[in-house]
Design a protein around this motif. Structure first.
Motif, PDB file in Angstrom:
ATOM      1  N   MET A  41       0.849  -1.209   0.000  1.00 16.38           N
ATOM      2  CA  MET A  41       0.000   0.000   0.000  1.00 16.38           C
ATOM      3  C   MET A  41       0.882   1.256   0.000  1.00 16.38           C
ATOM      4  N   PHE A  42       0.615   2.128  -0.948  1.00 18.07           N
ATOM      5  CA  PHE A  42       1.366   3.391  -1.044  1.00 18.07           C
ATOM      6  C   PHE A  42       0.470   4.546  -0.590  1.00 18.07           C
ATOM      7  N   TYR A  43       1.107   5.605  -0.124  1.00 18.41           N
ATOM      8  CA  TYR A  43       0.338   6.727   0.424  1.00 18.41           C
ATOM      9  C   TYR A  43       0.405   7.998  -0.413  1.00 18.41           C
ATOM     10  N   LYS A  44       1.588   8.282  -0.964  1.00 17.21           N
ATOM     11  CA  LYS A  44       1.753   9.533  -1.702  1.00 17.21           C
ATOM     12  C   LYS A  44       2.634   9.292  -2.926  1.00 17.21           C
ATOM     13  N   GLY A  45       2.131   9.668  -4.110  1.00 17.86           N
ATOM     14  CA  GLY A  45       2.895   9.425  -5.331  1.00 17.86           C
ATOM     15  C   GLY A  45       2.992  10.635  -6.233  1.00 17.86           C
ATOM     16  N   ASP A  46       4.216  10.922  -6.682  1.00 17.86           N
ATOM     17  CA  ASP A  46       4.463  12.011  -7.640  1.00 17.86           C
ATOM     18  C   ASP A  46       5.075  11.369  -8.885  1.00 17.86           C
ATOM     19  N   PHE A  47       4.364  11.455 -10.001  1.00 14.87           N
ATOM     20  CA  PHE A  47       4.760  10.693 -11.191  1.00 14.87           C
ATOM     21  C   PHE A  47       5.284  11.561 -12.338  1.00 14.87           C
ATOM     22  N   HIS A  48       5.851  12.701 -11.984  1.00 17.12           N
ATOM     23  CA  HIS A  48       6.399  13.577 -13.035  1.00 17.12           C
ATOM     24  C   HIS A  48       7.529  14.403 -12.425  1.00 17.12           C
ATOM     25  N   ILE A  49       8.759  13.915 -12.594  1.00 18.91           N
ATOM     26  CA  ILE A  49       9.928  14.540 -11.969  1.00 18.91           C
ATOM     27  C   ILE A  49      11.105  14.508 -12.947  1.00 18.91           C
ATOM     28  N   HIS A  50      11.819  15.621 -13.027  1.00 22.68           N
ATOM     29  CA  HIS A  50      13.002  15.708 -13.909  1.00 22.68           C
ATOM     30  C   HIS A  50      14.289  15.714 -13.090  1.00 22.68           C
ATOM     31  N   SER A  51      15.308  15.027 -13.604  1.00 27.05           N
ATOM     32  CA  SER A  51      16.609  14.956 -12.928  1.00 27.05           C
ATOM     33  C   SER A  51      17.688  15.587 -13.813  1.00 27.05           C
ATOM     34  N   THR A  52      18.917  15.506 -13.353  1.00 25.38           N
ATOM     35  CA  THR A  52      20.055  16.006 -14.145  1.00 25.38           C
ATOM     36  C   THR A  52      20.232  15.230 -15.460  1.00 25.38           C
ATOM     37  N   ALA A  53      19.528  14.084 -15.592  1.00 27.62           N
ATOM     38  CA  ALA A  53      19.623  13.352 -16.867  1.00 27.62           C
ATOM     39  C   ALA A  53      19.003  14.164 -18.004  1.00 27.62           C
ATOM     40  N   SER A  54      18.050  15.092 -17.659  1.00 25.49           N
ATOM     41  CA  SER A  54      17.585  16.050 -18.677  1.00 25.49           C
ATOM     42  C   SER A  54      17.845  17.462 -18.150  1.00 25.49           C
ATOM     43  N   ASP A  55      16.812  18.214 -17.854  1.00 24.15           N
ATOM     44  CA  ASP A  55      17.022  19.622 -17.492  1.00 24.15           C
ATOM     45  C   ASP A  55      16.753  19.927 -16.017  1.00 24.15           C
ATOM     46  N   GLY A  56      16.799  18.896 -15.178  1.00 21.64           N
ATOM     47  CA  GLY A  56      16.601  19.117 -13.749  1.00 21.64           C
ATOM     48  C   GLY A  56      17.908  19.473 -13.046  1.00 21.64           C
ATOM     49  N   ASP A  57      17.779  20.029 -11.837  1.00 25.09           N
ATOM     50  CA  ASP A  57      18.961  20.442 -11.060  1.00 25.09           C
ATOM     51  C   ASP A  57      19.504  19.357 -10.133  1.00 25.09           C
ATOM     52  N   LEU A  58      18.661  18.386  -9.792  1.00 26.23           N
ATOM     53  CA  LEU A  58      19.075  17.380  -8.804  1.00 26.23           C
ATOM     54  C   LEU A  58      19.366  16.041  -9.477  1.00 26.23           C
ATOM     55  N   THR A  59      20.323  15.329  -8.916  1.00 23.89           N
ATOM     56  CA  THR A  59      20.616  13.988  -9.444  1.00 23.89           C
ATOM     57  C   THR A  59      19.471  13.047  -9.040  1.00 23.89           C
ATOM     58  N   PRO A  60      19.363  11.924  -9.716  1.00 28.03           N
ATOM     59  CA  PRO A  60      18.321  10.967  -9.334  1.00 28.03           C
ATOM     60  C   PRO A  60      18.385  10.594  -7.845  1.00 28.03           C
ATOM     61  N   THR A  61      19.591  10.426  -7.313  1.00 27.95           N
ATOM     62  CA  THR A  61      19.727  10.078  -5.890  1.00 27.95           C
ATOM     63  C   THR A  61      19.233  11.215  -5.000  1.00 27.95           C
ATOM     64  N   GLU A  62      19.585  12.445  -5.340  1.00 24.45           N
ATOM     65  CA  GLU A  62      19.107  13.592  -4.545  1.00 24.45           C
ATOM     66  C   GLU A  62      17.589  13.693  -4.579  1.00 24.45           C
ATOM     67  N   ILE A  63      17.005  13.366  -5.728  1.00 22.52           N
ATOM     68  CA  ILE A  63      15.540  13.401  -5.858  1.00 22.52           C
ATOM     69  C   ILE A  63      14.893  12.366  -4.942  1.00 22.52           C
ATOM     70  N   VAL A  64      15.450  11.161  -4.954  1.00 24.21           N
ATOM     71  CA  VAL A  64      14.887  10.089  -4.121  1.00 24.21           C
ATOM     72  C   VAL A  64      14.968  10.477  -2.646  1.00 24.21           C
ATOM     73  N   ARG A  65      16.096  11.065  -2.247  1.00 20.03           N
ATOM     74  CA  ARG A  65      16.271  11.476  -0.857  1.00 20.03           C
ATOM     75  C   ARG A  65      15.236  12.552  -0.488  1.00 20.03           C
ATOM     76  N   LEU A  66      15.055  13.508  -1.396  1.00 19.89           N
ATOM     77  CA  LEU A  66      14.091  14.570  -1.169  1.00 19.89           C
ATOM     78  C   LEU A  66      12.663  14.010  -1.104  1.00 19.89           C
ATOM     79  N   ALA A  67      12.367  13.082  -1.995  1.00 16.43           N
ATOM     80  CA  ALA A  67      11.040  12.465  -2.009  1.00 16.43           C
ATOM     81  C   ALA A  67      10.786  11.765  -0.675  1.00 16.43           C
ATOM     82  N   SER A  68      11.791  11.069  -0.195  1.00 17.70           N
ATOM     83  CA  SER A  68      11.668  10.365   1.081  1.00 17.70           C
ATOM     84  C   SER A  68      11.439  11.374   2.223  1.00 17.70           C
ATOM     85  N   ASP A  69      12.171  12.488   2.208  1.00 20.80           N
ATOM     86  CA  ASP A  69      11.976  13.543   3.215  1.00 20.80           C
ATOM     87  C   ASP A  69      10.554  14.099   3.166  1.00 20.80           C
ATOM     88  N   GLU A  70       9.984  14.145   1.966  1.00 21.10           N
ATOM     89  CA  GLU A  70       8.625  14.679   1.787  1.00 21.10           C
ATOM     90  C   GLU A  70       7.545  13.606   1.951  1.00 21.10           C
TER      91      GLU A  70
END
Ligand SMILES: [Zn+2]
Ligand SMILES: [Zn+2]
Length: 226
Positions: free
Chosen positions: A1-30
């Motif tokens: 069972m999941f509680y909160k999902g965000d299905f549209h996020i950009h990383s440094t692989a395209s035009d985002g500022d955060l690396t995939p790992t930084e994004i996952v860490r931030l998502a976990s914090d949120e």
């Protein structure tokens, strides 16, 4: 069972500022427990995100945001993968060609000549949907608020599986409107912050945690995906 999902996020692989790992860490914090990395025309951020997700307890659904055109206007399509077919060498090559504005070669590579698109140098919405489905993705119309109102019905009537009814740029009444369209069209809907950066000055894109699907909505999405 999941509680909160965000299905549209950009990383440094395209035009985002955060690396995939930084994004996952931030998502976990949120307190997001399921996310998708959807970089523009590339899947290169996914594997790092999946690995970090396993460490931080965040499930990562592989995704991509594909650039297509309709009547000379840009239309973005989100593709989500239930397995690792996104790693298919031909799909990677296809995306690289789209990214480098070589749509004609991209279509040629996967035999995508639909005959519908007059301009062979562009990837049409229909061709984009077909390409994603060819590699096993389910296909969602991104931020429908940005679609020209006159074209909305004809675009939604293309073989999409879902609509991104909840997007950072949608007002509460937009969200209501697009959820209604989804329900009436037999489509599911997703939510996306369209996160690119955590600098607060960005008005086009949200922060992780701004908008999300709840348990019940995630359940519906995952039932269609798997
Ligand atoms: Zn977009
Ligand atoms: Zn985006």
């Amino acid at each position: 069972m999941f509680y909160k999902g965000d299905f549209h996020i950009h990383s440094t692989a395209s035009d985002g500022d955060l690396t995939p790992t930084e994004i996952v860490r931030l998502a976990s914090d949120e307190h997001m427990d399921i996310i998708s990395i959807t970089d523009h025309n590339t899947i290169l951020g996914i594997d790092e995100a999946v690995k970090s997700g396993a460490k931080f307890g965040v499930t990562v659904i592989p995704g991509v945001e594909l650039s297509t055109r309709h009547k000379n206007k840009s239309v973005h399509i989100l593709g989500y993968f239930k397995d690792d077919r996104y790693k298919d060498k031909n799909f990677e090559r296809f995306l690289r060609l789209v990214k480098n504005h070589k749509a004609r070669d991209a279509k040629h590579l996967i035999n995508l000549n639909s005959g519908i698109n007059k301009s062979n140098y562009r990837l049409s919405v229909y061709e984009g949907i077909r390409a994603l489905k060819l590699f096993g993705a389910i296909v969602v119309l991104a931020h429908p608020i940005l679609i020209n109102k006159n074209c909305l019905t004809e675009i939604i009537n293309m073989p999409f599986d879902g609509i991104e009814a909840k997007h950072f740029r949608h007002t509460p009444s937009d969200i209501e409107f697009f959820i209604k369209i989804a329900v009436e069209s037999g489509l599911f809907y997703t939510a996306g912050s369209d996160f690119h950066t955590n600098k607060q000055t960005n008005l086009k894109h949200g922060l992780i945690g701004d908008i999300y699907l709840n348990s019940r909505e995630i359940d519906k999405f995952l039932k269609i995906l798997f």
